[in-house]
Enzyme design. Structure first.
Site, PDB file in Angstrom:
ATOM      1  N   GLU A 160     -24.583   3.296 -13.289  1.00  0.00           N
ATOM      2  CA  GLU A 160     -25.422   3.714 -12.167  1.00  0.00           C
ATOM      3  C   GLU A 160     -26.517   4.716 -12.509  1.00  0.00           C
ATOM      4  OE1 GLU A 160     -22.892   4.885  -8.910  1.00  0.00           O
ATOM      5  OE2 GLU A 160     -22.299   2.818  -8.499  1.00  0.00           O
ATOM      6  N   GLU A 267     -18.927  -3.075  -9.066  1.00  0.00           N
ATOM      7  CA  GLU A 267     -18.204  -2.238  -8.111  1.00  0.00           C
ATOM      8  C   GLU A 267     -18.452  -2.760  -6.705  1.00  0.00           C
ATOM      9  OE1 GLU A 267     -18.960   1.939  -8.286  1.00  0.00           O
ATOM     10  OE2 GLU A 267     -18.792   2.057 -10.474  1.00  0.00           O
TER      11      GLU A 267
END
Length: 402
Positions: A160, A267
């Protein structure tokens, strides 16, 4: 998740990737990979390097084995770069931390599963944005060399990236790809992540330049993440609507088709309620229906220290495990299920032990239990911990009793 700190191919019709590795030519409507994140080794970012068993923990192999036996074939293993290479990105690796990482990875791959090695650093090192592509390449050269002979390892460039220059994110990813291949890791897939927390819902507006990535082995997979709460952060058990899952991946799916790329949903999760259940089902059904470009997904998250965390897939009583497992297994590779629409999943939130009171000799102290959440953005639960534990900030979104 904003949390624990927390395919260069010409055409869609020619997306069979180089062997070895799992064949991405498969029956229609099936995923290549489906699994879970196994959090813990990246915990305790406020105390680096910290102590094993106090600040961070490695995943439970018994949980991994149970999920493997159920049909999951991929496990994403987050870790902290600062613990693996303390000091600088070009430093030697810490032998003890590396040994634990290798032990976890080898446990997964020796069973036939795939292990995603995930530096869970958000494009940062000791809290500072990584700006040196050469230092980032040096890190990846050292790490890839340790796993170059294991075909069931997948390299995740970094978890991320966010709030960074977009060209820098592209260049860091390319530097990692080049370093991994130069280290002799020729057969493994590489998961590349984008800016803005690698969100699928913002991918086309933020990460369009990522289509320029190249790999001589043609083994790039674009890793995207997607949560279903109002800001997409994965910090609420409330989903926007029962259809928000599908809606948030449609544009990214078209981007993949338009650019001849493939992706993995690294995710995702939803709260234990009927609205989120429908939203998760709709998203996974849509991804599976587009499995020409989506190769799989992994739930956030299993891990032994989640306590009463709203998405926990940890056995035996994690909310995600008790509420969603019967739904998720329909998407496992080789499953005879036809998607979540046929799953007899629970229709109400299961009862999970969430102790908030600990009794000690001669007195009782009210507060969240050991390992329970005790703070973070939008958190409305207990903010103090039962004695002798203290509420320790992991990130702006998560504090935990340790």
């Amino acid at each position: 998740m904003r949390f624990i700190s927390l395919l260069s191919i010409a055409g869609v019709t020619g997306l069979v990737l180089a062997a070895p590795g799992p064949s991405l030519s498969k029956r229609a409507g099936s995923f290549v990979w489906f699994g879970a994140n196994e959090a813990g080794a990246e915990f305790g970012s406020g105390n680096i390097p910290g102590e094993l068993g106090t600040d961070y923990i490695w995943p439970s192999t018994s949980t991994i084995q149970t999920l493997r036996d159920a049909g999951m074939n991929l496990f994403r293993i987050p870790f902290a770069m600062e613990r693996l290479v303390p000091g600088t990105l070009t430093s030697s690796m810490d032998a003890t931390y590396l040994a634990s990482l290798k032990s976890t990875v080898n446990y997964v791959t020796s069973s036939g599963g795939y292990a995603v090695i995930d530096p869970h650093n958000f494009g940062r090192y000791y809290g500072n944005i990584i700006t040196s592509t050469s230092d980032f390449a040096a890190f990846w050269t050292a790490l890839a060399s340790e796993f170059a002979s294991n075909d069931k390892v997948i390299f995740d460039t970094n978890n991320e990236f966010h709030s960074q220059d977009q060209t820098l994110v592209l260049n860091l990813n390319q530097a990692a790809i080049n370093a991994i291949r130069a280290a002799g890791a020729k057969s493994q897939y590489i998961f590349v992540e984008g800016n803005s927390w690698s969100g699928a819902w913002t991918w086309t507006t933020v990460n369009d330049n990522m289509k320029a990535l190249t790999d001589p082995q043609d083994l790039i997979i674009y890793e995207m993440h997607q949560y279903l709460d109002s800001d997409g952060s994965g910090t609420s058990e409330t989903c926007v609507s029962s259809t928000i899952g599908r809606e948030r991946v449609v544009a990214a799916t078209q981007w993949l088709k338009d650019n001849g790329k493939r992706a993995f949903l690294g995710e995702f999760a939803g709260g234990a309620n009927p609205v989120c259940q429908s939203a998760v089902t709709g998203m996974l059904d849509y991804l599976q229906a587009n499995s020409d470009v989506w190769v799989g997904a992994s739930w956030w998250s299993a891990g032994p220290w989640w306590g009463n965390y709203m998405y926990s897939l940890e056995l035996p009583s994690g909310v995600g495990y008790t509420y969603y497992m019967s739904l998720l297994r329909n998407y496992f590779p080789g499953s005879t299920g036809s998607g979540g629409t046929t799953t007899a999943a629970p229709t109400s939130t299961p009862t999970v032990a969430t102790a908030t009171k600990t009794t000690t000799t001669g007195s009782s102290t009210t507060g969240a239990a050991h390992y329970a959440q005790c703070g973070g953005k939008s958190w409305t639960g207990a903010t103090t911990c039962a004695s002798p534990y203290a509420c320790q900030k992991q990130s702006d979104y998560y504090s935990q009793c340790l």
